[in-house]
Design an enzyme around this catalytic site. Structure first.
Site, PDB file in Angstrom:
ATOM      1  N   THR A  38      -9.826   1.837  -8.240  1.00 46.87           N
ATOM      2  CA  THR A  38      -9.000   1.589  -7.060  1.00 46.87           C
ATOM      3  C   THR A  38      -7.802   0.705  -7.385  1.00 46.87           C
ATOM      4  O   THR A  38      -6.780   0.758  -6.689  1.00 46.87           O
ATOM      5  CB  THR A  38      -9.852   0.956  -5.948  1.00 46.87           C
ATOM      6  OG1 THR A  38     -10.938   1.837  -5.640  1.00 46.87           O
ATOM      7  CG2 THR A  38      -9.052   0.720  -4.687  1.00 46.87           C
TER       8      THR A  38
ATOM      9  N   ILE B  42      -1.191   7.309  -3.986  1.00 47.08           N
ATOM     10  CA  ILE B  42      -0.598   8.340  -3.146  1.00 47.08           C
ATOM     11  C   ILE B  42      -1.619   8.790  -2.107  1.00 47.08           C
ATOM     12  O   ILE B  42      -2.774   9.036  -2.433  1.00 47.08           O
ATOM     13  CB  ILE B  42      -0.184   9.571  -3.987  1.00 47.08           C
ATOM     14  CG1 ILE B  42       0.756   9.165  -5.141  1.00 47.08           C
ATOM     15  CG2 ILE B  42       0.454  10.643  -3.118  1.00 47.08           C
ATOM     16  CD1 ILE B  42       2.032   8.530  -4.718  1.00 47.08           C
TER      17      ILE B  42
ATOM     18  N   HIS C  45      -2.319  11.876  -0.529  1.00 50.50           N
ATOM     19  CA  HIS C  45      -1.934  13.277  -0.705  1.00 50.50           C
ATOM     20  C   HIS C  45      -2.027  14.038   0.610  1.00 50.50           C
ATOM     21  O   HIS C  45      -2.888  13.765   1.456  1.00 50.50           O
ATOM     22  CB  HIS C  45      -2.839  13.937  -1.743  1.00 50.50           C
ATOM     23  CG  HIS C  45      -2.697  13.356  -3.118  1.00 50.50           C
ATOM     24  ND1 HIS C  45      -1.638  13.672  -3.944  1.00 50.50           N
ATOM     25  CD2 HIS C  45      -3.465  12.473  -3.803  1.00 50.50           C
ATOM     26  CE1 HIS C  45      -1.776  13.011  -5.091  1.00 50.50           C
ATOM     27  NE2 HIS C  45      -2.870  12.274  -5.022  1.00 50.50           N
TER      28      HIS C  45
ATOM     29  N   GLU D 267     -12.550  10.942  -7.790  1.00 49.58           N
ATOM     30  CA  GLU D 267     -11.204  10.869  -8.346  1.00 49.58           C
ATOM     31  C   GLU D 267     -10.213  11.405  -7.308  1.00 49.58           C
ATOM     32  O   GLU D 267     -10.582  11.647  -6.156  1.00 49.58           O
ATOM     33  CB  GLU D 267     -11.135  11.697  -9.638  1.00 49.58           C
ATOM     34  CG  GLU D 267     -11.472  13.171  -9.442  1.00 49.58           C
ATOM     35  CD  GLU D 267     -11.361  13.983 -10.712  1.00 49.58           C
ATOM     36  OE1 GLU D 267     -10.845  13.463 -11.708  1.00 49.58           O
ATOM     37  OE2 GLU D 267     -11.790  15.152 -10.695  1.00 49.58           O
TER      38      GLU D 267
ATOM     39  N   CYS E  55      10.385 -13.684  -7.711  1.00 44.67           N
ATOM     40  CA  CYS E  55      10.693 -12.245  -7.779  1.00 44.67           C
ATOM     41  C   CYS E  55      10.313 -11.526  -6.489  1.00 44.67           C
ATOM     42  O   CYS E  55      11.054 -10.681  -5.989  1.00 44.67           O
ATOM     43  CB  CYS E  55       9.953 -11.590  -8.942  1.00 44.67           C
ATOM     44  SG  CYS E  55      10.405 -12.200 -10.576  1.00 44.67           S
TER      45      CYS E  55
ATOM     46  N   CYS F 115       5.814 -17.912 -12.040  1.00 44.86           N
ATOM     47  CA  CYS F 115       4.923 -18.356 -10.960  1.00 44.86           C
ATOM     48  C   CYS F 115       3.480 -18.569 -11.394  1.00 44.86           C
ATOM     49  O   CYS F 115       2.728 -19.271 -10.710  1.00 44.86           O
ATOM     50  CB  CYS F 115       4.961 -17.362  -9.797  1.00 44.86           C
ATOM     51  SG  CYS F 115       4.281 -15.731 -10.158  1.00 44.86           S
TER      52      CYS F 115
END
Length: 480
Positions: free
Chosen positions: A41, A47, A49, A336, A402, A442
């Site tokens: 994970t 994505i 899907h 998966e 950042c 950081c």
């Protein structure tokens, strides 16, 4: 004595825990890692899907589009960043055009809404940086981008808010059943439970074989990626896939939900189920393959490369449901791609199966599906920032330049349910260290904050696992 023990705190296990917390149940989630979402994970394409890829008769095809549709409400309830940017499957030949037509028809069968087959001109109008050798594309507007580990963290936090318990650094060693009661033996303690859910990722076959007949085997499939700097994060507008093959969906070029550009993955089976190394030849191949999609990627903008392992089942599908030979033992194996996309729908399916086996469950009268919002300082307007800093000055101390992450956000991440205890877990929750310098500025401050808040010395604060130490002691004899 628990009602349900869930093995694995990735997106599958945590989604199921949240779904089951709707009922009046005693739930335990066990994971061998020191944080949720620390394996598959943590390292994937992130994505959601649309659902046109898998055959309709497979579990992957049955649950992908259903899960996709659930993400709108899920991300609102759990305050998870999510964008439906859509996806394109690009055709670079006549053969590819035939493939995307097949995917289009499959998407219709799987219930994917609003798909379109686009011409070359339509593709280039939508994605001007795609190579003009394009023939056409399949467009699926429901595809989205998300932070996969944030899904698991949020689901687990909400499950714990609703009564579930989490046991990290706890490795399952054996499972026995006596009558209607399972005993899950671990290196920390034994858990007695009425039902067991196996959501152990690349180790799900090993867990299954502790108690049930070996009906599937997991093969670890490694995929490597590049993360690019945010200053080229808008190179593409949608998730760009090349035509899929037998080994996966191909090299993608995609924006990330936090503004970077993601490129990858390759697909290589590995024997070591913990091998997340990156290798120069495979990374070079990914760069070369991505250039087929667009030649405008500036490879000097890479800020990090990484790899993740996918749990590929020998059944070539998700392994879902109660095992035929052990009543009360439920598998979620081979999870998966499109596992992340399907997770909310699979969670409902597994919870319903357990409920049916039990003859029903009493609803949890205090269940609350809404997670307390996570303040993201950088997303506030000037007035909101000023008001927040006035209320809590820790939000005025920027720790990660950042990503503009403040000490207030880090403190919140440490003290929530499923709180951060390592540099990596702070990174996963707040993005401190995920920017251009990758923690160069950081990280020392993050270590100091963790040390202070957890009551540890700084050399006890690790990057991730206890072996991933950062400091060994002071460099000079300076009085405290």
């Amino acid at each position: 004595m628990y009602d349900v023990v869930i093995i694995g705190a990735g997106v599958a296990g945590t989604s199921i825990a949240r779904e089951l917390s709707r009922y009046k149940l005693k739930i335990a989630v066990i994971d061998k890692e020191n944080d949720v979402a620390n394996e598959t994970t943590m390292a994937n394409s992130a994505i959601i899907h649309a659902g046109y890829d898998a055959e309709p008769y497979k579990n992957k095809g049955k649950f992908n589009a259903k899960g996709n549709a659930m993400y709108t409400q899920l991300t609102e309830e759990l305050d998870i960043p999510f964008k439906r940017v859509g996806s394109l499957v690009l055709a670079f030949s006549e053969a590819d055009l035939a493939t995307i037509e097949l995917l289009y028809e499959r998407g219709i069968e799987n219930g994917v809404p609003d798909q379109k087959l686009l011409t070359k001109e339509e593709v280039l109008e939508m994605e001007p940086n795609v190579n003009d050798t394009i023939f056409g594309a399949l467009y699926a507007p429901t595809a989205g981008i998300i932070s996969s580990w944030e899904v698991a963290i949020a689901c687990m936090e909400n499950a714990m808010d609703n009564g579930a318990e989490l046991f990290l650094n706890t490795t399952v060693e054996d499972i026995k059943k006596d009558g209607d009661v399972f005993t899950v033996k671990t290196d920390q303690q034994d858990f007695q439970t009425k039902y067991v859910v196996n959501a152990a990722g690349v180790f799900s076959d090993k867990i299954n074989n502790m108690i049930a007949a070996p009906t599937f085997e997991i093969q670890a499939r490694k995929g490597q990626y590049f993360i690019m700097d945010k200053d080229i994060g808008t190179l593409v507008n949608t998730v760009l896939f090349q035509c899929p093959s037998d080994v996966g969906k191909g090299i993608l070029v995609a924006p990330t939900v936090h503004g970077n550009l993601l490129i990858g993955p390759d697909s290589v089976f590995v024997d070591d189920r913990e091998d997340v190394s990156t290798t120069a030849p495979e990374l070079a191949m990914i760069r070369e393959a991505a250039a087929l999609t667009t030649s405008k990627i500036d490879n000097r903008k890479v800020i990090r490369s990484f790899s993740g392992l996918r749990a590929t089942s020998t059944t070539h599908d998700f392994v879902l449901g109660e095992t035929p030979d052990v009543q009360g033992f439920f598998n979620v194996g081979g999870f998966e791609s499109p596992g992340l996309s399907a997770a909310p729908a699979v969670a409902v399916y597994v919870a319903d199966q357990i409920k049916e086996r039990n003859g029903g469950f009493e609803p949890n009268p205090t269940f609350n599906p809404v997670r307390r919002p996570f303040i993201r300082f950088d997303e506030l307007d000037t007035e909101e920032k000023a008001a927040l800093v006035k209320e809590n000055p820790l939000y005025g101390r920027v720790i990660c330049r950042c990503e503009t992450v403040t000490e207030g956000e880090i403190m919140d991440a440490i003290h929530r349910n499923v709180g951060a205890t390592t540099v990596k877990s702070v990174k996963k929750r707040t993005r401190a260290g995920m920017g251009r310098c990758q923690g160069g500025f950081c990280e020392p401050r993050v270590i100091e904050i963790l040390s202070r808040e957890l009551g540890k010395s700084m050399n006890q604060v690790s990057y991730d696992s206890p072996k991933a130490y950062i400091l060994t002691g002071r460099t000079k004899n300076v009085e405290e």
